[in-house]
Design a protein around this motif. Sequence first.
Motif, mmCIF file in Angstrom:
data_model
loop_
_atom_site.group_PDB
_atom_site.id
_atom_site.type_symbol
_atom_site.label_atom_id
_atom_site.label_comp_id
_atom_site.label_asym_id
_atom_site.label_seq_id
_atom_site.Cartn_x
_atom_site.Cartn_y
_atom_site.Cartn_z
ATOM 1 N N ARG A 39 -62.182 89.398 -115.483
ATOM 2 C CA ARG A 39 -61.362 88.409 -114.767
ATOM 3 C C ARG A 39 -60.593 89.068 -113.620
ATOM 4 N N TYR A 53 -62.867 89.523 -110.674
ATOM 5 C CA TYR A 53 -63.109 88.276 -109.945
ATOM 6 C C TYR A 53 -61.909 87.904 -109.078
ATOM 7 N N GLU A 54 -60.715 88.153 -109.570
ATOM 8 C CA GLU A 54 -59.527 87.873 -108.773
ATOM 9 C C GLU A 54 -59.472 88.803 -107.556
ATOM 10 N N TRP A 109 -64.875 83.528 -112.913
ATOM 11 C CA TRP A 109 -63.503 83.613 -113.406
ATOM 12 C C TRP A 109 -63.239 82.486 -114.409
#
Length: 588
Positions: free
Chosen positions: A111, A114-115, A131
């Motif tokens: 995650r 992805y951020e 995400w």
Amino acid sequence: MILSSIIAKWRDRLCHTPNAAEFYQQLAMDLWAAGQLAAADRALAQALKLAPDRASFWVQRSALAHQLGNIQRAETDQWRALELNPQLVSSRDHLQLGNQLAQQGKLAQARQCYEWAIAQDHQCWEAYFNWGWVAQKSQDFAAEVQAYQRAIAQGCPDARLPDRLAQAWARFGKAAYLDRAYKPSIQAYQNALSLNSQQASYWSDLGCALTAVGQWSEAETAHQKAIALDPQAANYHYNLGNFYWKKADYFQAISAFQNAIQCNIHDAKSHWNLSHILLALGRLTEGFREYEWRWATVQPPPELPHPQWQGESLHGRTILLQAEQGLGDSLQFIRYADLLASSGASVWFSGPAVLHRLFAQLPAIDRVLPVLEPGQILPGVDYRSPLLSLPHQCKTDWATIPNQIPYLTVDPAWPLPPPFKELPAKPKKIGIVWASGYRVEDELHDIYLDKSLSCELLLKALQEFPVMLYSLQVGKNAQDYQPLMGQFPDLNLVDCSPWIQDFADTAAICQQLDLLISVDTSVVHLAGGLGKPTWVLLPARCDWRWLLDRPDSPWYPTMRLFRQAKPGDWSEPLQQARSALSNWLTTS
């Protein structure tokens, strides 16, 4: 020779500037180039000790660890470098690393990647979807919603996005509902429906959440919309049935559960709930037939190789009765042992040890056994039966309820606690119990809370009467009275819990009492089975065995029932019990 020359090159610099992390990093690069990997690794470790926030050093040590074959440390060092400076790699690299981490089950790190990818490229649409996926897998439905909302805000053209967001809102709503956060749950389902109003499950789940807060009209509309969209889905009829059941619209509930069964004849939970309503309405034959579906919902007794009794002749045969569900169930339905024994059967019982002494001296019981292991063979046993299957197999109806009392008895040899030795006839001796059996499981804990009242309320209701009170409360709530005694200085109360180890002990005490006043718990079945006057304080929505609106019980001729008018409000049943007690003391 090479190592010595490299060390000589850097010795003077390091002596003059021992804390220069760059020198150790450059020394490491020279050693690495010379093939001295272990020495290079030590030099980089010193550089990082001096400058732990230098992302480039972590990148170099990660690469060196790969070459040394230490993959785990290589990944750890690479991650540390990215935490310090996400700009070291491209958005696409972050996305690919996130995908690799997700495949490895490292969802939190995936995650984060992805951020980082989105931070570098707001139109990296795949990162938003991925995400959302890892947030879903992590059960973080608020983050899942956020991922899809951000994609929409950035103008993502993917046609799948609105439905993904709707599903995320529905998952958020379900999680909030299970946490009993009903208002957020309602809002989440409404958000889901604003994106996809044709999804029947959203309407049905919204109906459940609205039911939980008592918005009856809106809940019924939601359930009906779900059924209109998918009339063949048994679960939507089941949810509507639960709505009507909670609303006390019993005949509509019966219709809804029957519709669910028509959609899916094997829908055990609808059969099970239908049985409770039929039995509460006194439709015993139908209700006990439906009650046979309970094993999808409640824990069955151990499966044994002996055939389950289906009503065959028991003359000259041996049947094993197996305890199931709560202790009160065993105490209520062991009465069928007399019926089976009178038909010529030898009756054995298997169940918890706290019942053994009480049941062992019943004339109809030939043998008492502990709870058996699954698959255990008992020589001499022809049939077995869970206790609560007996009413169905014996074709019990209003005319044939076996309600002769006492069907439980006390052995005169059982010792009495000291407070009961050489008791005078007056004052009257009244047993009290204020809390049902404590359970921690969510649904069972709710039942415990519904059935139980505070010790303080019960003592306050009884404090004015010239009686002796004997607490038969055991378990977690046995000492609830102790901090309250200062409020009731004139109360005569004896705590019997130190002398209660099993139901034989409780039965011996009950036999000395003039009356029992209790919430719905196992001791009322014990006292009722002994034929003692027993007054039961019931919640508004009580168990099927107490039927509806009656002040008495066809199962126990010496029992009186005092019911809540409003859920959670014990004032009315306590006041009724006070009035009845005043009359009883005057006339007895």
